[in-house]
Design a protein around this motif. Structure first.
Motif, PDB file in Angstrom:
ATOM      1  N   ARG A 116     -27.138  -9.697   6.717  1.00 18.06           N
ATOM      2  CA  ARG A 116     -27.529  -8.790   8.165  1.00 18.06           C
ATOM      3  C   ARG A 116     -26.845  -7.665   7.983  1.00 18.06           C
ATOM      4  O   ARG A 116     -25.563  -7.392   7.942  1.00 18.06           O
ATOM      5  N   GLU A 117     -27.750  -6.291   8.037  1.00 15.87           N
ATOM      6  CA  GLU A 117     -26.915  -4.944   8.000  1.00 15.87           C
ATOM      7  C   GLU A 117     -25.965  -4.770   9.123  1.00 15.87           C
ATOM      8  O   GLU A 117     -24.828  -4.476   8.741  1.00 15.87           O
ATOM      9  N   ASN A 118     -26.150  -5.327  10.297  1.00 14.64           N
ATOM     10  CA  ASN A 118     -25.256  -4.978  11.348  1.00 14.64           C
ATOM     11  C   ASN A 118     -23.897  -5.931  11.081  1.00 14.64           C
ATOM     12  O   ASN A 118     -22.786  -5.438  11.300  1.00 14.64           O
ATOM     13  N   SER A 119     -23.955  -6.868  10.433  1.00 14.46           N
ATOM     14  CA  SER A 119     -22.757  -7.717  10.052  1.00 14.46           C
ATOM     15  C   SER A 119     -21.857  -6.987   8.898  1.00 14.46           C
ATOM     16  O   SER A 119     -20.735  -6.828   9.174  1.00 14.46           O
ATOM     17  N   ILE A 120     -22.616  -6.333   8.117  1.00 11.65           N
ATOM     18  CA  ILE A 120     -21.902  -5.593   6.936  1.00 11.65           C
ATOM     19  C   ILE A 120     -21.197  -4.451   7.706  1.00 11.65           C
ATOM     20  O   ILE A 120     -20.101  -4.139   7.547  1.00 11.65           O
ATOM     21  N   GLU A 121     -21.972  -3.824   8.685  1.00  9.78           N
ATOM     22  CA  GLU A 121     -21.377  -2.561   9.340  1.00  9.78           C
ATOM     23  C   GLU A 121     -20.190  -2.816  10.191  1.00  9.78           C
ATOM     24  O   GLU A 121     -19.224  -2.308  10.194  1.00  9.78           O
ATOM     25  N   ARG A 122     -20.258  -3.866  10.773  1.00  5.12           N
ATOM     26  CA  ARG A 122     -19.082  -4.529  11.423  1.00  5.12           C
ATOM     27  C   ARG A 122     -17.849  -4.874  10.794  1.00  5.12           C
ATOM     28  O   ARG A 122     -16.784  -4.315  11.004  1.00  5.12           O
ATOM     29  N   ALA A 123     -18.171  -5.593   9.679  1.00  2.23           N
ATOM     30  CA  ALA A 123     -17.172  -5.740   8.701  1.00  2.23           C
ATOM     31  C   ALA A 123     -16.418  -4.578   7.827  1.00  2.23           C
ATOM     32  O   ALA A 123     -15.245  -4.721   7.818  1.00  2.23           O
ATOM     33  N   VAL A 124     -17.279  -3.715   7.625  1.00  3.21           N
ATOM     34  CA  VAL A 124     -16.644  -2.354   7.132  1.00  3.21           C
ATOM     35  C   VAL A 124     -15.807  -1.678   7.881  1.00  3.21           C
ATOM     36  O   VAL A 124     -14.853  -1.262   7.668  1.00  3.21           O
ATOM     37  N   GLU A 125     -16.194  -1.581   9.220  1.00  4.54           N
ATOM     38  CA  GLU A 125     -15.351  -1.293  10.381  1.00  4.54           C
ATOM     39  C   GLU A 125     -14.079  -1.686  10.388  1.00  4.54           C
ATOM     40  O   GLU A 125     -12.941  -1.038  10.662  1.00  4.54           O
ATOM     41  N   ALA A 126     -14.215  -3.140  10.062  1.00  5.23           N
ATOM     42  CA  ALA A 126     -12.810  -3.860  10.399  1.00  5.23           C
ATOM     43  C   ALA A 126     -11.952  -3.817   9.255  1.00  5.23           C
ATOM     44  O   ALA A 126     -10.913  -4.333   9.163  1.00  5.23           O
ATOM     45  N   PHE A 127     -12.667  -3.252   7.958  1.00  5.70           N
ATOM     46  CA  PHE A 127     -11.903  -3.207   6.887  1.00  5.70           C
ATOM     47  C   PHE A 127     -12.112  -1.642   6.073  1.00  5.70           C
ATOM     48  O   PHE A 127     -12.935  -1.839   5.296  1.00  5.70           O
ATOM     49  N   PRO A 128     -11.241  -0.731   6.654  1.00  4.13           N
ATOM     50  CA  PRO A 128     -11.680   0.392   6.208  1.00  4.13           C
ATOM     51  C   PRO A 128     -11.411   0.763   4.710  1.00  4.13           C
ATOM     52  O   PRO A 128     -12.126   1.980   3.942  1.00  4.13           O
ATOM     53  N   GLN A 129     -10.612  -0.063   3.952  1.00  7.41           N
ATOM     54  CA  GLN A 129     -10.666   0.277   2.723  1.00  7.41           C
ATOM     55  C   GLN A 129     -11.695  -0.573   1.744  1.00  7.41           C
ATOM     56  O   GLN A 129     -11.241  -0.971   0.639  1.00  7.41           O
ATOM     57  N   ALA A 130     -12.772  -0.587   2.220  1.00  5.10           N
ATOM     58  CA  ALA A 130     -13.902  -1.604   1.572  1.00  5.10           C
ATOM     59  C   ALA A 130     -14.078  -1.177   0.079  1.00  5.10           C
ATOM     60  O   ALA A 130     -14.458  -1.890  -0.720  1.00  5.10           O
ATOM     61  N   GLU A 131     -14.255   0.334  -0.162  1.00  6.19           N
ATOM     62  CA  GLU A 131     -14.488   0.675  -1.401  1.00  6.19           C
ATOM     63  C   GLU A 131     -13.245   0.383  -2.422  1.00  6.19           C
ATOM     64  O   GLU A 131     -13.487   0.391  -3.536  1.00  6.19           O
ATOM     65  N   ALA A 132     -12.071  -0.035  -2.112  1.00  3.94           N
ATOM     66  CA  ALA A 132     -10.919  -0.581  -2.910  1.00  3.94           C
ATOM     67  C   ALA A 132     -11.303  -2.282  -3.282  1.00  3.94           C
ATOM     68  O   ALA A 132     -10.692  -2.788  -4.129  1.00  3.94           O
ATOM     69  N   ILE A 133     -12.196  -2.987  -2.707  1.00  5.36           N
ATOM     70  CA  ILE A 133     -12.284  -4.194  -2.950  1.00  5.36           C
ATOM     71  C   ILE A 133     -12.759  -4.520  -4.234  1.00  5.36           C
ATOM     72  O   ILE A 133     -12.209  -5.445  -5.014  1.00  5.36           O
ATOM     73  N   TYR A 134     -13.698  -3.763  -4.973  1.00  4.56           N
ATOM     74  CA  TYR A 134     -14.026  -4.168  -6.182  1.00  4.56           C
ATOM     75  C   TYR A 134     -12.700  -3.787  -7.343  1.00  4.56           C
ATOM     76  O   TYR A 134     -12.586  -4.623  -8.068  1.00  4.56           O
ATOM     77  N   GLU A 135     -11.982  -2.930  -7.083  1.00  7.30           N
ATOM     78  CA  GLU A 135     -10.854  -2.782  -7.885  1.00  7.30           C
ATOM     79  C   GLU A 135      -9.766  -3.887  -7.605  1.00  7.30           C
ATOM     80  O   GLU A 135      -9.240  -4.488  -8.704  1.00  7.30           O
ATOM     81  N   THR A 136      -9.529  -4.201  -6.398  1.00  9.62           N
ATOM     82  CA  THR A 136      -8.763  -5.560  -6.224  1.00  9.62           C
ATOM     83  C   THR A 136      -9.240  -6.638  -6.837  1.00  9.62           C
ATOM     84  O   THR A 136      -8.500  -7.521  -7.489  1.00  9.62           O
ATOM     85  N   ASN A 137     -10.604  -6.899  -6.834  1.00  6.65           N
ATOM     86  CA  ASN A 137     -11.114  -8.104  -7.487  1.00  6.65           C
ATOM     87  C   ASN A 137     -10.872  -8.003  -8.785  1.00  6.65           C
ATOM     88  O   ASN A 137     -10.570  -9.170  -9.537  1.00  6.65           O
ATOM     89  N   ILE A 138     -10.979  -6.815  -9.700  1.00  7.57           N
ATOM     90  CA  ILE A 138     -10.841  -6.797 -11.059  1.00  7.57           C
ATOM     91  C   ILE A 138      -9.299  -7.326 -11.415  1.00  7.57           C
ATOM     92  O   ILE A 138      -9.254  -8.165 -12.322  1.00  7.57           O
ATOM     93  N   ARG A 139      -8.322  -6.667 -10.733  1.00  7.42           N
ATOM     94  CA  ARG A 139      -7.012  -7.287 -10.738  1.00  7.42           C
ATOM     95  C   ARG A 139      -6.772  -8.622 -10.755  1.00  7.42           C
ATOM     96  O   ARG A 139      -6.129  -9.341 -11.302  1.00  7.42           O
ATOM     97  N   THR A 140      -7.245  -9.207  -9.501  1.00  6.86           N
ATOM     98  CA  THR A 140      -7.154 -10.595  -9.333  1.00  6.86           C
ATOM     99  C   THR A 140      -7.796 -11.751 -10.466  1.00  6.86           C
ATOM    100  O   THR A 140      -7.085 -12.339 -10.981  1.00  6.86           O
ATOM    101  N   LEU A 141      -9.017 -11.013 -10.988  1.00 10.74           N
ATOM    102  CA  LEU A 141      -9.615 -11.872 -12.008  1.00 10.74           C
ATOM    103  C   LEU A 141      -8.892 -11.794 -13.325  1.00 10.74           C
ATOM    104  O   LEU A 141      -8.796 -12.614 -14.329  1.00 10.74           O
TER     105      LEU A 141
END
Length: 200
Positions: free
Chosen positions: A156-181
């Motif tokens: 749901r788009e509105n769920s994504i919007e709420r999640a992004v508002e609660a996690f302002p560094q959303a653009e950093a998720i991919y880089e964090t995941n790469i380090r984790t893996l």
């Protein structure tokens, strides 16, 4: 919280497909990989509230899969988000090759538009051989989008919007995941596949 034993947890109450081995593997993947490795910080809330549904597609052809996808899109948008916030449509019997699956995503997005759900529902994709552009097939970075089976994740788009508002560094998720893996390594990733009960 992730389970502490080596067996997949019981299927969530919202799941309509409790007897499916495919569904159990997918829910175990969500718990141990997506949430356990924190690959998606947004996933824990709907999971912990039992609002994450998973359905194993019965379709054997592209045409019948599109029909099943349209039905799942309509069901999700008509369902109270307090009951089902997101749906995993798992496709166990098609798309052995990632390129074929990737081509199908255009048809999946077209189905969203045809149902006038653009801006309401979006589809994320996962595949056992998922490969980002410019990466080698064996590159562990691809594991961020690798699931036990080809999967269309209806969000749901509105769920994504709420999640992004609660996690302002959303653009950093991919880089964090790469380090984790990369820290997990090939052996750790293979052990995780064994833990969820699905070894490629």
């Amino acid at each position: 919280m992730p389970a502490t034993d080596d067996e997949p947890r019981d299927v969530l109450p919202t799941t309509r497909d409790p007897s499916s081995t495919v569904t159990r593997h997918m829910l175990a993947w969500v718990e141990h990989a997506v949430i356990g490795l924190n690959l998606c910080p947004f996933a824990k809330a709907p999971w912990s509230r039992a609002r994450c549904d998973a359905w194993s597609a019965r379709a054997k052809t592209l045409a019948s899969l599109l029909e099943e996808l349209r039905a799942e899109l309509q069901l999700l948008v008509e369902t109270d988000p307090r009951k089902t916030e997101t749906t995993l449509l798992v496709v166990p019997d098609q798309f052995a090759e990632f390129d074929d699956f990737n081509d199908f995503l255009d048809d999946a997005d077209a189905a969203v538009i045809a149902l006038d759900l653009e801006g309401t529902i979006q589809i994320a994709s996962f595949h056992p051989r998922y490969r980002f552009a410019g990466t080698a097939p064996q590159d562990l970075d691809n594991a961020t989008n690798r699931a036990p089976y080809p999967t269309l994740h209806l969000l749901r788009e509105n769920s994504i919007e709420r999640a992004v508002e609660a996690f302002p560094q959303a653009e950093a998720i991919y880089e964090t995941n790469i380090r984790t893996l990369r820290e997990l390594g090939e052996s750790g990733w293979a052990a995780l596949q064994k833990r969820i009960g699905h070894e490629p």
